[in-house]
Design a protein around this motif. Structure first.
Motif, PDB file in Angstrom:
ATOM      1  N   CYS A   1       0.749  -1.032   0.085  1.00  0.00           N
ATOM      2  CA  CYS A   1       0.113  -0.159   0.025  1.00  0.00           C
ATOM      3  C   CYS A   1       0.825   1.152  -0.115  1.00  0.00           C
ATOM      4  O   CYS A   1       0.425   2.256  -0.338  1.00  0.00           O
ATOM      5  CB  CYS A   1      -0.949   0.105   1.098  1.00  0.00           C
ATOM      6  SG  CYS A   1      -2.398  -1.164   1.020  1.00  0.00           S
ATOM      7  N   PHE A   2       2.156   1.171   0.586  1.00  0.00           N
ATOM      8  CA  PHE A   2       3.074   2.374   0.228  1.00  0.00           C
ATOM      9  C   PHE A   2       3.209   2.745  -0.824  1.00  0.00           C
ATOM     10  O   PHE A   2       3.738   2.005  -1.760  1.00  0.00           O
ATOM     11  CB  PHE A   2       4.146   2.061   1.444  1.00  0.00           C
ATOM     12  CG  PHE A   2       3.754   2.427   2.827  1.00  0.00           C
ATOM     13  CD1 PHE A   2       3.530   3.606   3.137  1.00  0.00           C
ATOM     14  CD2 PHE A   2       3.743   1.485   3.672  1.00  0.00           C
ATOM     15  CE1 PHE A   2       3.499   3.944   4.585  1.00  0.00           C
ATOM     16  CE2 PHE A   2       3.329   1.602   4.918  1.00  0.00           C
ATOM     17  CZ  PHE A   2       3.328   2.874   5.316  1.00  0.00           C
ATOM     18  N   PRO A   3       2.975   4.237  -1.430  1.00  0.00           N
ATOM     19  CA  PRO A   3       3.590   4.584  -2.611  1.00  0.00           C
ATOM     20  C   PRO A   3       5.409   4.410  -2.428  1.00  0.00           C
ATOM     21  O   PRO A   3       5.923   5.053  -1.767  1.00  0.00           O
ATOM     22  CB  PRO A   3       3.309   5.682  -2.882  1.00  0.00           C
ATOM     23  CG  PRO A   3       2.838   6.370  -1.543  1.00  0.00           C
ATOM     24  CD  PRO A   3       2.435   4.979  -0.591  1.00  0.00           C
TER      25      PRO A   3
ATOM     26  N   PHE B   1       7.773   4.631  -4.748  1.00  0.00           N
ATOM     27  CA  PHE B   1       8.964   5.737  -5.365  1.00  0.00           C
ATOM     28  C   PHE B   1       8.978   6.830  -4.296  1.00  0.00           C
ATOM     29  O   PHE B   1      10.054   7.475  -4.045  1.00  0.00           O
ATOM     30  CB  PHE B   1       8.460   6.243  -6.682  1.00  0.00           C
ATOM     31  CG  PHE B   1       9.846   7.307  -7.190  1.00  0.00           C
ATOM     32  CD1 PHE B   1      11.001   6.730  -7.513  1.00  0.00           C
ATOM     33  CD2 PHE B   1       9.468   8.521  -7.068  1.00  0.00           C
ATOM     34  CE1 PHE B   1      12.013   7.454  -7.973  1.00  0.00           C
ATOM     35  CE2 PHE B   1      10.480   9.498  -7.706  1.00  0.00           C
ATOM     36  CZ  PHE B   1      11.818   8.791  -8.099  1.00  0.00           C
ATOM     37  N   PHE B   2       7.858   7.080  -3.673  1.00  0.00           N
ATOM     38  CA  PHE B   2       7.598   8.468  -2.681  1.00  0.00           C
ATOM     39  C   PHE B   2       8.571   8.090  -1.506  1.00  0.00           C
ATOM     40  O   PHE B   2       9.269   8.942  -0.966  1.00  0.00           O
ATOM     41  CB  PHE B   2       6.543   8.704  -2.525  1.00  0.00           C
ATOM     42  CG  PHE B   2       6.285   9.922  -1.543  1.00  0.00           C
ATOM     43  CD1 PHE B   2       6.434  11.030  -2.030  1.00  0.00           C
ATOM     44  CD2 PHE B   2       5.701   9.485  -0.389  1.00  0.00           C
ATOM     45  CE1 PHE B   2       6.339  12.243  -1.172  1.00  0.00           C
ATOM     46  CE2 PHE B   2       5.676  10.945   0.241  1.00  0.00           C
ATOM     47  CZ  PHE B   2       5.955  11.953  -0.005  1.00  0.00           C
TER      48      PHE B   2
ATOM     49  N   LEU C   1      12.019   8.133  -2.196  1.00  0.00           N
ATOM     50  CA  LEU C   1      12.643   9.412  -2.261  1.00  0.00           C
ATOM     51  C   LEU C   1      12.838  10.149  -1.058  1.00  0.00           C
ATOM     52  O   LEU C   1      13.828  10.676  -0.751  1.00  0.00           O
ATOM     53  CB  LEU C   1      11.502  10.127  -3.220  1.00  0.00           C
ATOM     54  CG  LEU C   1      11.949  11.661  -3.822  1.00  0.00           C
ATOM     55  CD1 LEU C   1      13.046  11.382  -4.709  1.00  0.00           C
ATOM     56  CD2 LEU C   1      10.683  12.365  -4.371  1.00  0.00           C
ATOM     57  N   THR C   2      11.865   9.836   0.012  1.00  0.00           N
ATOM     58  CA  THR C   2      11.754  10.418   1.196  1.00  0.00           C
ATOM     59  C   THR C   2      13.044   9.924   1.989  1.00  0.00           C
ATOM     60  O   THR C   2      13.987  10.826   2.568  1.00  0.00           O
ATOM     61  CB  THR C   2      10.745   9.850   2.030  1.00  0.00           C
ATOM     62  OG1 THR C   2       9.443  10.251   1.201  1.00  0.00           O
ATOM     63  CG2 THR C   2      10.452  10.974   3.254  1.00  0.00           C
ATOM     64  N   VAL C   3      13.362   8.442   1.777  1.00  0.00           N
ATOM     65  CA  VAL C   3      14.478   8.055   2.422  1.00  0.00           C
ATOM     66  C   VAL C   3      15.691   8.519   2.045  1.00  0.00           C
ATOM     67  O   VAL C   3      16.688   8.854   2.980  1.00  0.00           O
ATOM     68  CB  VAL C   3      14.448   6.305   2.595  1.00  0.00           C
ATOM     69  CG1 VAL C   3      15.627   5.761   3.111  1.00  0.00           C
ATOM     70  CG2 VAL C   3      13.299   6.015   3.307  1.00  0.00           C
TER      71      VAL C   3
ATOM     72  N   ALA D   1      16.282  11.070   0.223  1.00  0.00           N
ATOM     73  CA  ALA D   1      16.696  12.542   0.342  1.00  0.00           C
ATOM     74  C   ALA D   1      17.307  12.736   1.620  1.00  0.00           C
ATOM     75  O   ALA D   1      17.946  13.798   1.764  1.00  0.00           O
ATOM     76  CB  ALA D   1      15.465  13.288   0.190  1.00  0.00           C
TER      77      ALA D   1
ATOM     78  N   LEU E   1      15.864   2.639 -13.449  1.00  0.00           N
ATOM     79  CA  LEU E   1      15.276   3.638 -13.815  1.00  0.00           C
ATOM     80  C   LEU E   1      14.920   4.491 -12.469  1.00  0.00           C
ATOM     81  O   LEU E   1      15.156   5.826 -12.467  1.00  0.00           O
ATOM     82  CB  LEU E   1      13.618   3.373 -14.289  1.00  0.00           C
ATOM     83  CG  LEU E   1      13.513   2.938 -15.723  1.00  0.00           C
ATOM     84  CD1 LEU E   1      11.822   2.809 -15.861  1.00  0.00           C
ATOM     85  CD2 LEU E   1      13.841   4.056 -16.554  1.00  0.00           C
TER      86      LEU E   1
ATOM     87  N   SER F   1      18.215   6.188 -11.854  1.00  0.00           N
ATOM     88  CA  SER F   1      18.474   7.248 -12.595  1.00  0.00           C
ATOM     89  C   SER F   1      17.600   8.637 -12.158  1.00  0.00           C
ATOM     90  O   SER F   1      18.238   9.523 -12.203  1.00  0.00           O
ATOM     91  CB  SER F   1      18.303   6.987 -14.007  1.00  0.00           C
ATOM     92  OG  SER F   1      17.106   6.512 -14.342  1.00  0.00           O
ATOM     93  N   ALA F   2      16.515   8.266 -11.734  1.00  0.00           N
ATOM     94  CA  ALA F   2      15.515   9.427 -11.554  1.00  0.00           C
ATOM     95  C   ALA F   2      15.865   9.981 -10.153  1.00  0.00           C
ATOM     96  O   ALA F   2      15.986  11.032 -10.067  1.00  0.00           O
ATOM     97  CB  ALA F   2      14.122   8.867 -11.211  1.00  0.00           C
TER      98      ALA F   2
ATOM     99  N   LEU G   1      17.448  13.803  -9.731  1.00  0.00           N
ATOM    100  CA  LEU G   1      16.988  14.848  -8.779  1.00  0.00           C
ATOM    101  C   LEU G   1      18.115  15.323  -7.762  1.00  0.00           C
ATOM    102  O   LEU G   1      17.860  16.228  -7.132  1.00  0.00           O
ATOM    103  CB  LEU G   1      15.788  14.485  -7.961  1.00  0.00           C
ATOM    104  CG  LEU G   1      14.490  14.027  -8.542  1.00  0.00           C
ATOM    105  CD1 LEU G   1      13.404  13.617  -7.476  1.00  0.00           C
ATOM    106  CD2 LEU G   1      14.019  15.456  -8.975  1.00  0.00           C
TER     107      LEU G   1
ATOM    108  N   PHE H   1      19.559  13.252  -5.600  1.00  0.00           N
ATOM    109  CA  PHE H   1      19.665  12.630  -4.343  1.00  0.00           C
ATOM    110  C   PHE H   1      20.261  11.271  -4.458  1.00  0.00           C
ATOM    111  O   PHE H   1      20.419  10.489  -3.535  1.00  0.00           O
ATOM    112  CB  PHE H   1      18.240  12.162  -3.789  1.00  0.00           C
ATOM    113  CG  PHE H   1      17.486  13.329  -3.596  1.00  0.00           C
ATOM    114  CD1 PHE H   1      17.965  14.369  -2.754  1.00  0.00           C
ATOM    115  CD2 PHE H   1      16.129  13.671  -3.794  1.00  0.00           C
ATOM    116  CE1 PHE H   1      17.180  15.565  -2.423  1.00  0.00           C
ATOM    117  CE2 PHE H   1      15.314  14.684  -3.470  1.00  0.00           C
ATOM    118  CZ  PHE H   1      16.022  15.738  -2.816  1.00  0.00           C
TER     119      PHE H   1
END
Lengths: 372, 335
Positions: free
Chosen positions: B174-176, B178-179, B182-184, B186, B263, B266-267, B271, B273
């Protein structure tokens, strides 16, 4: 140590929500849904409207929501709290803090700043202050790096930008994906099928920032049709929206194609044809529903992908959306900005998933009846 | 149960070939069967060739940019910034900074660094992030799925092992993703191992579900009962009898997951990060070249093209494997 225990306890609670009996789920889910509605509408309309909206939401949820959706609410609200807590822990573990800059600050000054912004040295204390702000005071707190502004003031102009971009991208991906996929599925193994599936394969493999940068070169530099980057007019919206939409459109096209192929072999389609219904009617009325089900179930992940993908696309096209604030906040260690954007993003993903669940239970009667 | 290997017997057996000792051997091992139908898929074979080439390139890249520095990805040559591909260094470049090949095959970036060297270094990073992240997710996924599938019926208090593990999996799904990544990323110090681990521990759910489903189906089959009756240990049944049979869908999804992980990396690098700047990855070459996209399009076309080709190759191989391993599809294709 205590933090680790709290984290484990949170995870356990989260897992435990799965065993709630149906009755309890209904009551708890409605209350939590009302809480969510209340907190959100307080930001938009103030306390009185929020109370009214929360009461209305509770009644509506208690009376009309399918069990599946309520179960999700019961799960997601603790998940949101857990997200805030774990992000707080991570921020405090990360090197650097918002008050560290080139000039060394004296301990007294730092202590005063920490008190003013409500950022104590201890992660759990910060979590407590933050949750109180969110639930009792109804604010996301002051930004630490942008002087004299609260996080909601920073996000407010960025939010509609991100929503407009995301919605347009979602609509584009569904329209493009469904069109390609349905045609490919109806004319299986034809040239059109092969071409659209090859396109879909490229779409799955192309990251949106490469696609976006390529589009910039072609449409802005060579053809000069569209502005390179920035925000302001509809023309600014075109390239970022397509860059976000196409990877998802590719996945939707594949889902719709295989769904269509499967449905067209089913008995009820044969029956419909045998009744002498025109082919277009068979496709539009009978086959369409079966094709849409896998596509709709993908919409939740697709929305999440578009929202998170928008970080990259917003940076590439210099769109003043929320992604920019998240990236800036993370780099500057602006704790309240990071948490604020994280909550809004996560909340939007939750909300969208709820809508998708509702749509799904409407499309597929098997889901409606089961108490999953 | 061996059959006496008399000539008469062998002739009678006809289609069933017997080896020297008279043991029945299948005409084709499952592996060769899959390989035969995989080989017919020209696109998938092309993907496989690209991947083999990439593997070699990545190893060579590591070799020539870090251990035996033929191409230095970090040398800054400010007079030669933003030179197009195949250009020759200007006269102001001293002998000690002269590039190895006597030219810049892929041009230079905004600091005059050799893009060819940076791409070489990046190829190793991309591939290793993909492979290591997926290995981590496979280890978690196979363990969770295997335990849930094999020991699922056991009770832990009032819940079965299967329910517990699958609930945890549902929570994780259920957790998104990539988000979360990203949070971790970042907030953690930018470091390639962190990225590998974070991608790995957020992407094991699919594998766990596949393995569980396969194990549950296989556990009830006769050959497992037979193995039990022979008194084989549980470990041997799991690792020698169940695991090889459950691997087909896992292999397919792992191949496609590698593409996803590349992918994602690279994203993240794009950014800012990702991996720390002097170290080159395809994502941060792109990120650095973003501001020069019109003056120096090669800074975007080369790494972007490289990402596209690699991800496409992984996807093609994964889909080729799926078609080759899925007997239902195979029958449909021939019939």
């Amino acid at each position: 140590m205590i933090e680790l225990l709290a984290l484990l306890f949170g995870l356990a609670t989260l897992a435990a929500t799965a065993w709630c009996p149906p009755r309890l789920t209904r009551v708890l889910g409605s209350l939590l849904f009302a809480l969510m509605v209340g907190v959100v509408s307080r930001f938009a309309f103030g306390v009185h409207v929020a109370l009214l909206a929360a009461a209305l939401a509770a009644v509506l949820a208690l009376r009309f929501f399918p069990p599946l959706v309520l179960r999700r609410v019961v799960f997601l609200v603790p998940a949101l709290v857990l997200l805030i807590f774990s992000t707080t822990l991570l921020m405090y573990r990360a090197p650097g803090n918002p008050f560290a800059n080139e000039r060394a600050t004296s301990p007294q000054v730092e202590a005063a700043l920490r008190a003013q912004y409500g950022v104590p040295k201890n992660a759990s204390a910060f979590f407590g202050i933050y949750m109180r702000r969110l639930l009792v005071e109804g604010t996301l707190g002051p930004s630490i790096k942008v002087q004299g502004r609260t996080v909601e003031e920073l996000i407010a102009p960025a939010f509609p930008v991100s929503v407009a971009l995301g919605l347009l991208a979602l609509i584009l991906s569904v329209v493009i994906g469904l069109t390609l996929g349905i045609f490919a599925g109806l004319k299986k193994n034809s040239l059109a099928d092969h071409v659209s599936m090859a396109l879909a394969l490229f779409g799955v493999s192309l990251p949106s920032f490469v696609l976006g940068a390529g589009a910039m070169i072609v449409f802005s530099l060579w053809l000069g049709w569209l502005p390179v980057a920035g925000w302001g007019s509809l023309r600014h919206l075109v390239m970022p929206a397509f860059a976000l939409a196409l990877p998802n459109a590719a996945i939707i096209a594949r889902l719709a194609r295989s769904g269509m192929i499967e449905v067209m072999q089913q008995d009820f389609v044969r029956t419909a044809r045998a009744k002498g219904l025109p082919e277009s009617w068979v496709i539009a009325r009978h086959a369409m529903r079966g094709t849409l089900i896998p596509v709709v179930s993908f919409l939740g992940p697709a929305a999440a992908a578009i929202m998170t993908g928008s970080f990259v696309v917003e940076v590439l096209f210099a769109v003043p959306g929320m992604g920019q604030w998240f990236v800036k906040g993370a780099i500057n260690r602006d704790y309240s900005v990071v948490l604020g954007t994280a909550i809004v993003y996560f909340g939007m993903i939750i909300l969208f998933n709820l809508l998708v669940d509702l749509a799904y239970s409407w499309l597929d009667p098997r889901v409606r009846s089961s108490d999953a | 149960m061996t059959v006496p290997a008399t000539p008469g017997r062998r002739a009678e057996a006809g289609v069933l070939p017997l080896d020297g000792a008279g043991v029945l051997v299948p005409a084709e091992t499952p592996f060769r069967q899959v390989w035969r139908s995989f080989r017919k898929d020209r696109l998938a074979m092309a993907g496989l060739v690209v991947l083999a080439a990439l593997l070699m390139l990545a190893v060579l890249g590591k070799l020539f940019t870090e251990w035996w520095v033929l191409f230095d990805p970090a040398t800054v040559r400010l007079p030669d910034k933003l030179r197009p591909p195949f250009s020759i260094p200007s006269s102001s470049i001293g002998k000690e900074l002269w590039p190895t090949l006597g030219l810049y095959p892929f041009g230079t970036d905004e600091l005059g660094r050799n893009v060819f060297a940076r791409m070489l270094q990046g190829s190793f990073v991309s591939l290793s992030v993909g492979v290591v992240a997926v290995s981590i997710s496979l280890i978690i996924g196979i363990t969770v799925g295997g335990v849930a599938g094999f020991y699922g019926q056991r009770k832990l208090g009032f819940v079965s092992v299967d329910t517990l593990l699958m609930r945890v999996t549902d929570v994780a799904v259920c957790f998104p993703t990539f988000f979360l990544i990203l949070t971790v990323v970042a907030l953690l110090p930018p470091n390639i191992y962190n990225i590998m681990i974070v991608i790995g521990i957020t992407s094991w759910m699919g594998t766990a579900r596949f393995v569980r489903a396969e194990f549950m189906a296989l556990r009830e089959q006769d050959f497992v009962t037979a193995a039990r009756a022979l008194g084989l240990s549980e470990g041997r049944i799991i690792f020698r009898h169940l695991m090889p049979n459950a691997m087909a869908p896992v292999l397919v999804s792992a191949t496609i997951d590698v593409a996803h992980a590349i992918l994602t990396e690279s994203a993240l690098s794009f950014l800012g990060f990702g991996v720390r700047p002097p170290f080159a990855t395809w994502g941060n070459i792109l990120a650095d070249g973003r501001s020069y996209i019109f003056d120096a399009p090669w800074l975007f076309i080369l790494p972007g093209g490289a990402i596209l080709v690699v991800v496409l190759a992984f996807n093609l191989v994964g889909e080729g494997l799926r078609d080759a391993m899925n007997p239902k599809l195979r029958r449909r294709a021939s019939g």
